[in-house]
Design a protein around this motif. Structure first.
Motif, mmCIF file in Angstrom:
data_model
loop_
_atom_site.group_PDB
_atom_site.id
_atom_site.type_symbol
_atom_site.label_atom_id
_atom_site.label_comp_id
_atom_site.label_asym_id
_atom_site.label_seq_id
_atom_site.Cartn_x
_atom_site.Cartn_y
_atom_site.Cartn_z
ATOM 1 N N ALA A 1 0.816 -1.219 0.000
ATOM 2 C CA ALA A 1 0.000 0.000 0.000
ATOM 3 C C ALA A 1 0.847 1.266 0.000
ATOM 4 N N ALA A 2 2.040 1.221 0.612
ATOM 5 C CA ALA A 2 2.891 2.415 0.675
ATOM 6 C C ALA A 2 3.318 2.877 -0.706
ATOM 7 N N SER A 3 3.355 1.964 -1.672
ATOM 8 C CA SER A 3 3.797 2.335 -3.017
ATOM 9 C C SER A 3 2.757 3.164 -3.765
ATOM 10 N N ILE A 4 1.512 3.163 -3.298
ATOM 11 C CA ILE A 4 0.474 3.939 -3.971
ATOM 12 C C ILE A 4 0.785 5.430 -3.885
ATOM 13 N N GLY B 1 -10.323 1.468 -5.374
ATOM 14 C CA GLY B 1 -10.837 2.580 -4.573
ATOM 15 C C GLY B 1 -9.708 3.430 -4.015
ATOM 16 N N GLN B 2 -8.634 2.802 -3.553
ATOM 17 C CA GLN B 2 -7.496 3.542 -3.025
ATOM 18 C C GLN B 2 -6.772 4.307 -4.128
ATOM 19 N N LEU B 3 -6.628 3.687 -5.291
ATOM 20 C CA LEU B 3 -5.947 4.356 -6.400
ATOM 21 C C LEU B 3 -6.737 5.566 -6.881
ATOM 22 N N GLU B 4 -8.036 5.414 -7.018
ATOM 23 C CA GLU B 4 -8.855 6.528 -7.476
ATOM 24 C C GLU B 4 -8.899 7.638 -6.433
ATOM 25 N N ALA B 5 -8.830 7.280 -5.150
ATOM 26 C CA ALA B 5 -8.771 8.295 -4.099
ATOM 27 C C ALA B 5 -7.474 9.096 -4.168
ATOM 28 N N HIS B 6 -6.415 8.498 -4.705
ATOM 29 C CA HIS B 6 -5.137 9.190 -4.878
ATOM 30 C C HIS B 6 -5.061 9.916 -6.222
ATOM 31 N N GLY B 7 -6.132 9.899 -6.983
ATOM 32 C CA GLY B 7 -6.177 10.679 -8.210
ATOM 33 C C GLY B 7 -5.742 9.976 -9.475
ATOM 34 N N PHE B 8 -5.566 8.660 -9.432
ATOM 35 C CA PHE B 8 -5.156 7.948 -10.640
ATOM 36 C C PHE B 8 -6.302 7.866 -11.640
ATOM 37 N N ALA B 9 -5.986 8.178 -12.893
ATOM 38 C CA ALA B 9 -6.940 7.961 -13.973
ATOM 39 C C ALA B 9 -6.913 6.491 -14.356
ATOM 40 N N ARG B 10 -8.030 5.962 -14.818
ATOM 41 C CA ARG B 10 -8.074 4.543 -15.144
ATOM 42 C C ARG B 10 -7.098 4.177 -16.257
ATOM 43 N N GLY B 11 -6.830 5.116 -17.141
ATOM 44 C CA GLY B 11 -5.887 4.855 -18.219
ATOM 45 C C GLY B 11 -4.456 4.681 -17.749
#
Length: 252
Positions: A170-173, A209-219
Motif C-alpha cells: 500500500a505504501a507504493s500507492i 478505490g485507493q488508487l482513485e482516491a489518490h487521483g489515478f486515472a483509469r488509463g
C-alpha cells in the motif's frame, strides 16, 4: 488485436540467472569465467568477478547475470565496466526490438546494503535510458528504491511505471501518485494471495478505490489478476480467464 496489449520487458532483474554449464557462460583464454552476449551483431564477453565464481550459487550451477553486469558496469575495472554497460545496453535494445513498451528494472537483490541499491537503481536507470527510448517500469518492494528509480526517469519519453502496487504494498500507492507514474495493480491481498476469482475481484475492487482516491486515472492503471501455474492447480487457468473477463466488464 494490435495495440490491445502493453508489453513490459521483465528481464533486467537482479534475480535472473544463467546456468554455469550452459551456452551463456564460457572460459576466457586467461582462465577467467565470463558471460557470453551479443552486441551490435558481435559476440562479446563479460568477465565474472572471482568472488562470484567462488560463491555458493555458482557451486549450485547458477550465476545472477544481471547482477554481475550491474556490479561490473558500476564498479569494475575500466574494461569490465565497459562490458557491463554493453551487456545491459544489449538487453534493453533486444527487448525494445521485440516490442516491449516498458523496460522493467529491479535491483532488490543486487545487495544487502540499502545505500548500494539506491545508488545502483539510479545508475542502471540512466544506462537503460541511454540504450533506447522506452520508458521505465521500476519494480521493488521498497518505497525508497521506487522513489530513487522514479527520480532517475526521463519524463520526456512518457510516464514511468511502478510494478507493482497492491494491498500488500500500500505504501507504493502514494509514491506512484507523487511521481505521476502509471501503475500495475496486483490482486494480492493485504496478507495473502487470493485463492479464487472472488478474492481476486474483491482485492482489486478495494485497491481501485485507493488508487482513485489518490487521483489515478483509469488509463494509468493496469490490472494484474495474477497468473498461477496450472501445474499447481488445474483450475488456475480457468480462474484467471474468468477474473480477466469480470475485470473488463467492470473497468473496461
Amino acid at each position: 488485436m494490435k495495440g490491445s496489449y502493453i508489453i513490459v520487458g521483465e528481464n533486467i532483474h537482479c534475480t535472473r540467472i544463467r546456468l554455469t554449464s550452459g551456452k551463456f557462460v564460457t572460459t576466457l583464454p586467461d582462465g577467467r569465467r565470463a558471460l557470453v552476449f551479443q552486441a551490435d551483431g558481435q559476440a562479446r564477453h563479460l568477465p565474472i568477478p572471482e568472488d562470484v565464481v567462488n560463491g555458493a550459487e555458482w557451486q549450485n550451477g547458477k550465476v545472477r547475470h544481471v547482477a554481475v553486469a550491474m556490479r561490473q558496469g558500476l564498479s569494475g575495472k575500466p574494461d569490465d565496466r565497459a562490458a557491463g554497460i554493453a551487456y545491459l545496453t544489449a538487453m534493453a535494445r533486444e527487448q525494445a526490438a521485440h516490442g516491449a513498451h516498458f523496460l522493467d528494472l529491479n535491483v532488490d537483490e543486487f545487495s544487502m546494503d540499502q545505500d548500494e541499491k539506491l545508488r545502483v537503481v539510479a545508475w542502471a536507470a540512466g544506462i537503460l535510458q541511454q540504450a533506447c527510448d522506452l520508458p521505465l517500469s521500476i519494480d521493488s518492494s521498497n518505497a525508497d528504491i521506487l522513489k530513487a528509480g522514479l527520480a532517475a526517469c526521463d519524463r520526456g519519453r512518457g510516464k514511468p511505471m511502478i510494478n507493482s502496487v497492491s494491498l500488500e504494498r500500500a505504501a507504493s500507492i502514494a509514491v506512484a501518485a507523487a511521481a505521476g507514474a502509471k501503475v500495475i495493480a496486483g490482486a494480492t491481498g493485504a496478507a495473502s494471495m487470493p485463492e479464487n476469482v472472488s478474492e481476486r475481484l474483491a482485492n482489486l475492487s478495494q485497491l481501485m478505490g485507493q488508487l482513485e482516491a489518490h487521483g489515478f486515472a483509469r488509463g494509468d492503471i493496469y490490472l494484474d489478476p495474477l497468473v498461477f501455474p496450472v501445474s499447481v492447480n488445474s483450475s488456475n487457468g480457468a480462474a484467471v480467464l474468468e477474473a480477466i473477463g469480470a475485470l473488463r466488464q467492470t473497468y473496461g
